[in-house]
Write a protein that holds these residues in place. Structure first.
Motif, mmCIF file in Angstrom:
data_model
loop_
_atom_site.group_PDB
_atom_site.id
_atom_site.type_symbol
_atom_site.label_atom_id
_atom_site.label_comp_id
_atom_site.label_asym_id
_atom_site.label_seq_id
_atom_site.Cartn_x
_atom_site.Cartn_y
_atom_site.Cartn_z
ATOM 1 N N GLU A 210 0.841 -1.191 0.000
ATOM 2 C CA GLU A 210 0.000 0.000 0.000
ATOM 3 C C GLU A 210 0.878 1.244 0.000
ATOM 4 O OE1 GLU A 210 -2.540 1.873 -0.884
ATOM 5 O OE2 GLU A 210 -3.904 0.477 0.111
ATOM 6 N N ARG A 212 -0.142 4.314 1.011
ATOM 7 C CA ARG A 212 -0.512 5.252 2.074
ATOM 8 C C ARG A 212 -0.607 4.490 3.394
ATOM 9 N NH1 ARG A 212 -4.808 9.744 -0.099
ATOM 10 N NH2 ARG A 212 -4.032 9.946 -2.241
ATOM 11 N N GLU A 213 -0.612 5.245 4.455
ATOM 12 C CA GLU A 213 -0.672 4.625 5.780
ATOM 13 C C GLU A 213 -1.980 3.858 5.957
ATOM 14 O OE1 GLU A 213 -0.411 5.910 10.519
ATOM 15 O OE2 GLU A 213 0.072 7.336 8.933
ATOM 16 N N SER A 214 -3.070 4.431 5.428
ATOM 17 C CA SER A 214 -4.373 3.782 5.521
ATOM 18 C C SER A 214 -4.660 3.038 4.222
ATOM 19 C CB SER A 214 -5.470 4.821 5.758
ATOM 20 O OG SER A 214 -6.748 4.224 5.730
ATOM 21 N N ARG A 215 -5.022 1.777 4.330
ATOM 22 C CA ARG A 215 -5.368 0.994 3.145
ATOM 23 C C ARG A 215 -6.663 1.539 2.533
ATOM 24 N NH1 ARG A 215 -5.230 -5.008 5.457
ATOM 25 N NH2 ARG A 215 -5.735 -5.590 3.300
#
Length: 311
Positions: A210, A212-215
């Motif tokens: 991924e 970004r930190e948030s999927r």
């Protein structure tokens, strides 16, 4: 009840000027080997292997991704799947979606289905969700579709999210919007989503890494769902292989409602890789007769199957 999900990789029925019909094989236009002069000769071999994988799965309900249209689905069922000796699937649906190439979602069932509903026309605004920055709230949110399938007491949400290529960061908002939309459909369908019997099936196109930190699919992950593939040993969860980057991934999903996961606490998915090319060497198990290094193969994806006894 046995349920399967399978991305069959670009299955399309073709008709030539003489009225003859054939199915495209399991190949992609961006892979040089799949566009060579001899590639088309392998197409029927691919589709025989696709059929043999489905025969091996022997599921009551099969969720399919990358099927061109209803005629393609019916031709594959009658011309390739039935000759394997598989029990027939009298209920078959492939509804038009939003993919510009016509690669749609489909479902085949040996059990009665009380409803099969397309959500291809849904937009962030129609679903009441806040569109991520850069996503048009009035544009169709699903890049393919989400099929809502009622099978007795169970509801299936079949989907195929946008691929994270060639720039995973650039398409992250689109993928997040799809995940939010799918969650909204479930929350609008059930007064108590956590206690209702439903599953999300299909190809979530999760990137191997991924950006970004948030999927992007975080709205669909626990605690909203239980990821049934987490029950498979970590080093065996992969269901897809990309030959040029030599990437293994697990885009194929079985996400269950918390109540369904508790009810079938012992149910563990099986990943059927017998139709994948031997280039996916992480699995040394024997392949189906006729499988090649890259092609012939059933798909670049494995089929994923789970048994829910007594449902």
């Amino acid at each position: 009840m046995r349920i399967a999900t399978f991305n069959v990789q670009n299955m399309r029925l073709r008709r030539d000027g003489r009225g003859r019909v054939s199915l495209d094989g399991a190949r992609d236009a961006d892979v040089p080997e799949d566009t060579s002069r001899g590639a088309a000769a392998l197409d029927p071999l691919d589709r025989r292997l696709t059929a043999r994988v489905m025969h091996s799965a022997d599921a009551d309900i099969v969720a399919l991704q990358e099927v061109f249209d209803q005629a393609t689905l019916d031709h594959f069922h009658d011309t390739y799947l039935r000759p394997t000796g598989a029990l027939p699937y009298p209920v078959r649906h492939c509804l038009p979606g939003n993919d510009g190439r016509g690669l749609d979602l489909a479902v085949m069932s040996r059990l009665p289905l009380s409803a099969v509903t397309s959500h291809a026309g849904a937009t962030p605004r129609s679903l009441g969700i806040l569109a991520p920055e850069g996503v048009d709230p009035d544009r169709r949110v699903f890049r393919r579709d989400c099929l809502e399938v009622d099978a007795g007491a169970l509801t299936l949400f079949i989907t195929h999210l946008k691929a994270p290529y060639p720039d995973a960061d650039a398409v992250w908002p689109v993928r997040r919007a799809e995940a939010l939309a799918l969650r909204a459909l479930i929350e609008q369908r059930f007064d108590d989503p956590a206690g209702a019997p439903w599953m999300i099936l299909g190809d979530l196109n999760e990137p191997v890494q991924e950006t970004r930190e948030s999927r992007a699919i975080a709205p669909l992950l626990p605690s909203f769902t239980a990821d049934l593939l987490d029950r498979v040993p970590a080093d065996e969860r992969w269901s897809w292989y990309e030959p040029h980057a030599r990437l293994y991934g697990r885009p194929d999903a079985m996400l269950a409602s918390p109540a369904l996961a508790r009810r079938f606490a012992a149910a563990c998915p099986r990943i059927i890789r017998a139709g994948m090319g031997t280039e996916a060497a992480r699995d040394p198990a024997p392949r189906l007769p006729g499988v090649g290094h890259h092609r012939p193969h059933a798909s670049d994806h494995a089929a994923v199957v789970i048994d829910l006894p007594g449902l």
